[in-house]
Design a protein around this motif. Structure first.
Motif, short mmCIF file in Angstrom:
data_model
loop_
_atom_site.label_atom_id
_atom_site.label_comp_id
_atom_site.label_asym_id
_atom_site.label_seq_id
_atom_site.Cartn_x
_atom_site.Cartn_y
_atom_site.Cartn_z
N CYS A 56 35.80 48.74 44.89
CA CYS A 56 36.81 47.49 44.17
C CYS A 56 37.07 47.91 42.91
O CYS A 56 38.75 47.71 42.37
CB CYS A 56 36.53 46.50 44.39
N GLU B 125 46.68 43.79 46.03
CA GLU B 125 46.32 42.99 46.75
C GLU B 125 46.02 41.78 45.36
O GLU B 125 47.49 40.63 45.63
CB GLU B 125 45.48 42.63 47.91
N SER C 277 34.19 36.39 52.53
CA SER C 277 35.19 35.91 50.82
C SER C 277 34.23 36.95 50.07
O SER C 277 34.65 36.39 48.98
CB SER C 277 34.14 34.28 51.05
N GLY D 264 41.18 41.82 51.77
CA GLY D 264 40.93 43.14 51.40
C GLY D 264 41.04 43.75 52.62
O GLY D 264 40.34 44.17 52.47
#
Ligand SMILES: C[S@@+](CC[C@H](N)C(=O)[O-])C[C@H]1O[C@@H](n2cnc3c(N)ncnc32)[C@H](O)[C@@H]1O
Length: 324
Positions: free
Chosen positions: A53, A64, A90, A165
């Motif tokens: 990420c 996002e 999550s 995601g």
């Protein structure tokens, strides 16, 4: 362990080693060979995903986050007061913080993830930062039916699903429709759902996002082989496979593969899985949906697409769905 973390009761429906073994036997026995991407995520897989990420090539997370940073108040207004939030996949629980901070008196937060260590760590960190929020983590495979834990105290006014995601893109379109329909039943009448979905773009940008220069995504992909060896006792050559990410225009998806560097076999107990040189294991797909395409897909699952937010560069979309 602090008193507060003691209060976090984990609802543990983690898939068993037997399920992993069955999936490996079925997947490597199939033609072409494949493995379910959910098994990419154990403690190490989740750590590697968080590292992905932060990579310069991996635009989806920061894009996002920027949409949520700008639009969380609008999203929160659509969701309404005293909502019970169920987050699917999550992970480290970073994005939900933006939504929780914007929501009016959220009643409960139920993070659902297959990766237990990451789930527990994220729930503890959230409990520390959002004291008073009822948090009920569920370790489960969301491709299987599961029940939500009972929420103590006041019942939520609305249930809201959160699926960021672009994890929805890991399903084949028909599986995505089935997943969204199950989520709709789980959340019940009057629910809303926010879904993050990556948008189609240049092949070079997409392939780089899934095959970074530092090799973190390669390590993430190969973690499946590491798990097979450690958890299942599989006999395999870890260096005998290389990572590959390829855009497949026909399916409008980036595919991750483990490519066999030679003629070899993987052994699992009495099972033998032979590989030709160049033969691959397909480990993950990431489908990319233009806005109308995703809205049509959501419609097929019974949700009504309500609003869509995108970034200025049209790289990523967050969709709001309603039950009616
Ligand atoms: C692409 S990551 C996204 C993480 C985070 N939501 C984000 O937006 O950065 C996918 C997450 O879904 C979880 N996951 C993948 N397949 C799952 C499954 N079948 N059931 C439950 N969790 C799953 C993984 O452990 C991981 O945390």
């Amino acid at each position: 362990m602090t008193a507060r973390t003691d209060m976090l009761r984990l609802h543990d429906l983690e898939p068993t080693t037997g399920e992993f073994r069955r999936a490996v036997i079925d997947g490597l026995g199939a033609t072409p060979k494949t493995l379910p991407c959910k098994f990419l995520y154990d403690g190490e897989g989740s750590r590697l995903f968080e590292a992905i990420c932060d990579l310069p090539e991996y635009y989806p997370t920061r894009t996002e986050l920027a949409i949520l940073g700008d639009r969380a108040p609008e999203m929160a207004a659509e969701i309404g007061s005293r909502a019970g939030i169920v987050e699917f996949g999550s992970g480290a629980g970073i994005k939900i913080r933006l939504l929780l901070a914007a929501l009016d008196a959220p009643a409960a937060y139920i993070p659902v993830d297959i990766s237990r260590e990451a789930l527990v760590a994220a729930a503890r960190a959230l409990a520390a930062d959002f004291p008073g929020l009822h948090i009920a983590p569920v370790c489960a495979d969301y491709t299987r039916p599961f029940a939500l834990p009972a929420i103590g105290g006041r019942m939520p006014e609305t249930m809201a699903g959160f699926f960021p995601g672009s994890t929805i893109g890991n399903f084949a379109p028909s599986e995505a429709v089935a997943f969204l329909a199950r989520a709709r039943r789980l959340l019940g009448a009057g629910a809303v759902m926010l879904v993050g979905a990556d948008l189609p773009k240049d092949r070079a940008v997409l392939e780089a996002a899934y095959d970074d220069a530092a090799g973190v995504t390669a390590a993430f992909n190969r973690n499946l082989l590491v798990r097979m060896r450690r958890e299942l006792g599989a006999e395999l050559d870890l260096d005998g496979f290389r990572h590959e990410a390829r855009w497949c225009p026909r399916h409008r998806r980036v595919e991750m593969h483990l490519v066999s560097l030679s003629r070899q076999e993987i052994r699992l107990g009495a099972h033998r899985f032979p590989f030709e040189r160049g033969e691959t294991i397909h480990t993950e797909s990431s489908h990319k949906y233009a806005v109308p395409e995703f809205r049509a897909l959501a419609g097929r699952s019974g949700w009504l697409p309500a609003r869509t937010w995108t970034d200025a560069g049209d790289r990523f979309a967050v969709h709001l769905l309603r039950t009616g």
